[in-house]
Write an enzyme that holds these catalytic residues in place. Structure first.
Site, PDB file in Angstrom:
ATOM      1  N   CYS A  14     -47.303   0.546  60.367  1.00  0.00           N
ATOM      2  CA  CYS A  14     -47.220  -0.803  60.901  1.00  0.00           C
ATOM      3  C   CYS A  14     -47.187  -1.818  59.765  1.00  0.00           C
ATOM      4  O   CYS A  14     -47.385  -1.474  58.603  1.00  0.00           O
ATOM      5  CB  CYS A  14     -48.427  -1.091  61.780  1.00  0.00           C
ATOM      6  SG  CYS A  14     -49.952  -0.911  60.837  1.00  0.00           S
ATOM      7  N   CYS A  17     -50.159  -1.911  57.542  1.00  0.00           N
ATOM      8  CA  CYS A  17     -50.222  -0.891  56.492  1.00  0.00           C
ATOM      9  C   CYS A  17     -49.497  -1.373  55.254  1.00  0.00           C
ATOM     10  O   CYS A  17     -50.004  -1.297  54.132  1.00  0.00           O
ATOM     11  CB  CYS A  17     -49.547   0.408  56.939  1.00  0.00           C
ATOM     12  SG  CYS A  17     -50.038   0.973  58.560  1.00  0.00           S
ATOM     13  N   ASP A 462      -7.760   7.046  15.393  1.00  0.00           N
ATOM     14  CA  ASP A 462      -8.460   6.815  14.140  1.00  0.00           C
ATOM     15  C   ASP A 462      -8.521   8.175  13.442  1.00  0.00           C
ATOM     16  O   ASP A 462      -8.748   9.190  14.090  1.00  0.00           O
ATOM     17  CB  ASP A 462      -9.865   6.293  14.444  1.00  0.00           C
ATOM     18  CG  ASP A 462     -10.590   5.932  13.178  1.00  0.00           C
ATOM     19  OD1 ASP A 462      -9.956   5.349  12.297  1.00  0.00           O
ATOM     20  OD2 ASP A 462     -11.791   6.249  13.082  1.00  0.00           O
ATOM     21  N   ASP A 676     -14.285   7.390  17.339  1.00  0.00           N
ATOM     22  CA  ASP A 676     -15.653   7.855  17.578  1.00  0.00           C
ATOM     23  C   ASP A 676     -16.558   6.711  18.025  1.00  0.00           C
ATOM     24  O   ASP A 676     -17.732   6.911  18.310  1.00  0.00           O
ATOM     25  CB  ASP A 676     -16.224   8.560  16.340  1.00  0.00           C
ATOM     26  CG  ASP A 676     -16.234   7.666  15.115  1.00  0.00           C
ATOM     27  OD1 ASP A 676     -15.980   6.452  15.267  1.00  0.00           O
ATOM     28  OD2 ASP A 676     -16.486   8.169  14.009  1.00  0.00           O
ATOM     29  N   ASP A 680     -14.884   1.991  14.569  1.00  0.00           N
ATOM     30  CA  ASP A 680     -13.683   1.412  15.138  1.00  0.00           C
ATOM     31  C   ASP A 680     -13.963   0.710  16.466  1.00  0.00           C
ATOM     32  O   ASP A 680     -13.070   0.510  17.270  1.00  0.00           O
ATOM     33  CB  ASP A 680     -12.613   2.490  15.319  1.00  0.00           C
ATOM     34  CG  ASP A 680     -13.204   3.760  15.911  1.00  0.00           C
ATOM     35  OD1 ASP A 680     -14.303   3.675  16.494  1.00  0.00           O
ATOM     36  OD2 ASP A 680     -12.588   4.821  15.785  1.00  0.00           O
TER      37      ASP A 680
END
Lengths: 790, 126
Positions: A14, A17, A462, A676, A680
């Site tokens: 309820c 609660c 790259d 990576d 870059d």
């Protein structure tokens, strides 16, 4: 910055609660804000991570007498899939039952409609499907002549009886859902079916109840029960197949989730115990036996093994993992037993991040979908308008009985229109495509990335870490002709191999250094199985090299300036060789043993074995491949030639890489750049499709629009090829869905009638409609097998 | 053209006008339900029953939003809710409340739709 936690609270019944739990949480130390929702049974708590933790907050809730659990990572994802699956299974079995019942009823209504059609004569029938059935009718008459002796009223009432369960049981949901949507001023597929079959059913009901009234007004008391039943039966059948196919679109993510083991063998307080995976914490020591799945991400402590990482990275060959190496959770341990230290658990693991990324991608929308979205938004009301217009035109200009022609045309238009095919065209393809990508180790961030990648015309690579391995590796060990193994000390290998002697001496010393070149030399020695003795008297001279004593013999490793500084004469026989290595892009380390030059070691960043093949296949796909590098032109040319790129731009600073990408874009090219993601990053961000290449655990998954789990150019090829295939399927789907409606609706309205006398029947329209959405989903499912030839 | 045809034509035109008015015009301008929580997550319950009620919700940017989708119908049309701008595609089990959580960082008007984009709601971020 306060953190936020969600806690599942159980036992609340309820509002009192939830208020109580909320009060308790708000009073707890470190809590900035708390909110408890009774409906979802969840507490959302804002807290200061320095003062409290989610675990402590759960304890606060438990102290109020209610149950509290912290949601497990992925639990929502997994729960959602389970809910989806169970809903789908339920829907499937319900649709199967309803379709089977309706199809039976449909066959029966067809049989009992035949005598009515027969009586009316071929010219009078308005529904073309019934006209097609007339030859069958003659056969039926010879088998069951009694059927043809029944009065028309009795047949009509019997047909009504057959239709009632189909409309009110099997097809009931079409009407209730259409009504629910109508109240929200929205309209969907159900609206079309409900209005179409509803009109046909109500008209038939009227002619059944009061045939005299229609005859009095010169309208034949025809019934369309068989059309109503066939429509519902066929559409239910179509929905059944569609539900089954749709269930398969999320197969990839389900498989990914299935990879996570349920338990892990954890060593705590000197005891090994099998614990649920959720209880493993970072820092735990885990034992993995041969053939077991590695439970979480971590580092190997002891033991060497081959790990199958194919399920996450797409790399088909097992990789060797030994002490100090990273291992990824969900990959499969090969033949060796290992001990490892857990580093990342729960939602931080690579697997959890992959799942989160794929789910997010599947929720995104591709720009290509805009057209379908615009059409979908207005589709149903427009189709209803067309149906009304068709009915009016047939009534005003059509042949007699014009009222019936008007009705049949309107129903056919409503039934043939298929908004589902359009709505499914893009999302199902994106779902299957991104899921397939994840299986190949290619994580595509969403529909937009997919679309851009499919349009790529130039691939910029790259060099370092993309075309090459990205880590210095010993490529040459050359002993000097004047070098002999010294007789004093223990610097002997029991082998006449002078290369190994040089490498061993250098590596023993370099073990104590932290230079990247030193790491390459040590790795090379280990890979050759050389036992490295400890060096003494180690000294590093920055910019020159290192010196020390190995097995009692003085050793120096470094550049010519180091040799000069320690007074060792150069070895003339190696000068040319050194120059050659340097020209090829390698760094040369001179090794002096016992006061004279013993040899040299060339260290370079080698080209990945797969690069040449991958570049070749990219070019075969019609893509221009450009290599960018900061290297000197000669070294760059050599690599460019080795892998066969179209163009190379050397001596670039990171900023000029960015400018190069911009320049290509200014030419109107769609640029995909693979790198990576470290040196870059700006160029990667500028490109139309940033492809971040990682390897295993180190991958910066969130950085690119596409992330490759495997640091290998073949992934770039896979990413672009998969994107192209997916976009092709999307375009096919959209074309099919649009063209189907663009042609189907006018034909159903009777556009071909004045020229060819051709019309469609409602049942044919239902078959076409059911087929069209199933075909779109099936077409998307073809992507599950994309790129699987290798 | 006889009287019946004229009447049918007029009725048809009126019906078309009404359909377009009902689906496209009449629903517009329905006021958005505004999240009222002064701090913390902004919660808005939305009933899914062949459509979204409310179909227009307003929240503030920069604070977490919790949309509580209470799905009541069983049609497959509404089984998913999609917020494309936030990368969310969530399955909504019938009879349950599904929480969709995100934090909008941009102001503007966004859409939430069903999986096929036919049923739509508006999310206004202020």
């Amino acid at each position: 910055m306060p953190n936020s936690a969600t806690i599942d609270v159980s036992g609340m019944t309820c509002a009192a609660c939830s208020a109580r739990v909320e009060r308790a949480l708000k009073r707890a130390p470190g809590v900035t804000d708390a909110h408890v929702n009774l409906m979802t049974a969840q507490a959302t708590v804002g807290f200061d991570p320095a003062a409290t933790s989610p675990d402590q907050l759960a304890a606060v809730v438990r102290a109020t007498g209610y149950g509290a659990e912290l949601p497990l990572p992925d639990r929502t994802a997994e729960e959602e899939l389970d809910q989806r699956d169970s809903a789908r299974t339920k829907e499937e079995s319900e649709l199967r039952r309803k379709a089977a019942m309706s199809l039976t009823a449909a066959v029966l209504t067809m049989l009992f409609s035949m005598p009515l059609a027969h009586r009316a004569g071929p010219g009078a029938m308005v529904d073309p499907a019934v006209r097609l059935m007339l030859p069958l009718s003659r056969a039926l008459e010879s088998v069951a002549p009694w059927l043809y002796r029944l009065p028309g009223d009795a047949l009509r009432w019997f047909l009504l009886l057959l239709t009632l369960p189909v409309v009110f049981w099997a097809g009931r949901h079409f009407y209730t859902r259409a009504w629910a949507a109508f109240r929200h001023r929205s309209a969907d597929m159900n609206t079309l079916i409900a209005v179409g079959t509803g009109a046909a059913f109500l008209f038939s009901l009227a002619t059944t109840v009061a045939p005299g009234w229609f005859q009095g007004h010169d309208v034949p008391p025809d019934v369309y029960y068989e059309a109503v039943v066939w429509i519902i039966a066929l559409i239910l059948l179509g929905n059944f197949f569609e539900a089954r196919a749709k269930g398969r679109t999320s197969g990839a993510i389900r498989r990914l989730m299935g990879l996570r083991p349920a338990t892990a063998r954890v060593r705590r307080n000197g005891q090994d115990r099998d614990l649920p995976i959720a209880q493993v914490v970072a820092g735990d020591e885990l034992l993995i036996r041969p053939g077991e799945r590695i439970p979480v991400d971590g580092t190997v402590l002891e033991g060497t093994t081959a790990v199958d990482e194919s399920m996450l990275t797409g790399e088909p060959l097992p990789v060797t993992r030994g002490p100090g190496d990273s291992v990824i959770g969900a990959t499969v341990n090969g033949t060796g037993a290992i001990r490892m230290r857990a580093a990342r658990v729960g939602r931080d693991t690579v697997l959890a991040r992959i799942i989160a990324l794929v789910r997010e991608a599947q929720g995104s929308r591709a720009p290509v979908q805009q057209l379908a979205d615009r059409v979908s938004a207005v589709f149903v009301p427009v189709v209803i308008s067309i149906a009304i217009a068709a009915a009016v035109l047939w009534f005003d200009f059509g042949p007699d009985p014009r009222g019936l022609h008007a009705l049949v045309s309107a129903v056919t238009v409503l039934i043939i229109a298929c908004p589902c095919a359009m709505g499914l065209a893009v999302p199902t393809a994106v779902m299957v495509g991104t899921g397939r990508g994840a299986e190949l180790g290619v994580l595509i961030k969403g529909g937009a990335a997919l679309q851009r990648a499919g349009e790529t015309s130039v691939v910029v690579l790259d060099k370092t870490g993309t075309i090459t391995e990205g880590r210095p590796t010993v490529t040459a060990v050359v002993p000097s002709s004047g070098f002999h193994v010294p007789s004093e000390g223990r610097l002997k290998l029991g082998t006449p191999n002078l290369e190994l002697v040089v490498l061993r001496a250098a590596a023993s010393l370099e073990m104590l250094s932290e230079h990247p070149i030193a790491a390459a030399i040590v790795r090379a020695a280990r890979e050759r199985g050389i036992d490295l003795p400890a060096a003494t008297g180690f000294g590093a001279r920055p910019g020159h090299g290192v010196t020390g004593t190995v097995d009692g013999v003085p050793v120096a490793v470094g550049n010519p300036r180091l040799l000069e500084a320690v007074g060792i004469p150069a070895a003339t026989d190696l000068v040319d060789r050194a120059a050659g290595l340097e020209e090829g892009g390698a760094t040369v380390a001179w090794v002096a043993i016992g006061g004279s030059v013993a040899g040299l070691i060339g260290v370079a960043d080698p080209v990945r074995p797969s690069s040449a093949g991958a570049v070749q296949s990219l070019r075969a796909m019609g893509l221009e491949v450009v290599m960018l590098t900061g290297d000197r032109p000669r070294a760059a040319e050599r690599v460019a030639h080795e892998v066969g790129v179209d163009r190379v731009v050397a001596e670039l600073l990171p900023e000029s890489k960015l400018a190069e990408v911009r320049r290509l874009q200014a030419e109107g090219r769609v640029v995909a750049m693979a790198g990576d993601g470290l040196n870059d990053a700006p160029a990667l961000a500028q490109s139309d499709v940033g492809i971040a290449m990682g390897s295993g655990t180190d991958v910066a998954m969130e950085s690119g629009q596409i992330t490759l789990m495997r640091g290998d150019l073949r992934g770039v090829r896979d990413a672009i090829a998969l994107s192209r295939s997916t976009m092709r399927v999307i375009r096919q789907n959209l074309f099919w869905a649009l063209i189907y409606n663009v042609i189907g609706i006018p034909v159903a309205a009777g556009a071909l009638y004045p020229i060819l006398g051709l019309r469609l029947s409602p049942a044919m329209a239902a078959a076409a409609m059911a087929f069209s959405s199933v075909s779109v989903v099936s077409n998307s499912l073809r992507l599950r097998k994309a790129l699987s030839k290798e | 053209m006889d009287t019946t045809q004229l009447l049918v034509t007029l009725a048809g035109v009126a019906a078309i006008a009404w359909v377009n008015w009902y689906f496209f015009v009449a629903g517009r301008g329905a006021p958005a339900v505004i999240a009222t929580a002064p701090s913390g997550p902004q919660e808005i319950p939305i009933v899914v029953d062949g459509g979204y009620a409310p179909a227009s919700v307003a929240v503030h940017s920069g604070r977490p939003v919790r949309l509580l989708f209470d799905r009541r119908d069983k049609g497959s049309c509404t089984e998913e809710v999609v917020l494309p701008e936030f990368g969310i595609r969530r399955f909504l089990p019938t009879g349950n409340v599904t929480v969709v959580e995100f934090t909008p960082s941009r102001k503007g008007t966004f859409e939430f739709t069903c999986g096929m984009g036919m049923i739509r709601g508006k999310l206004i971020v202020k």
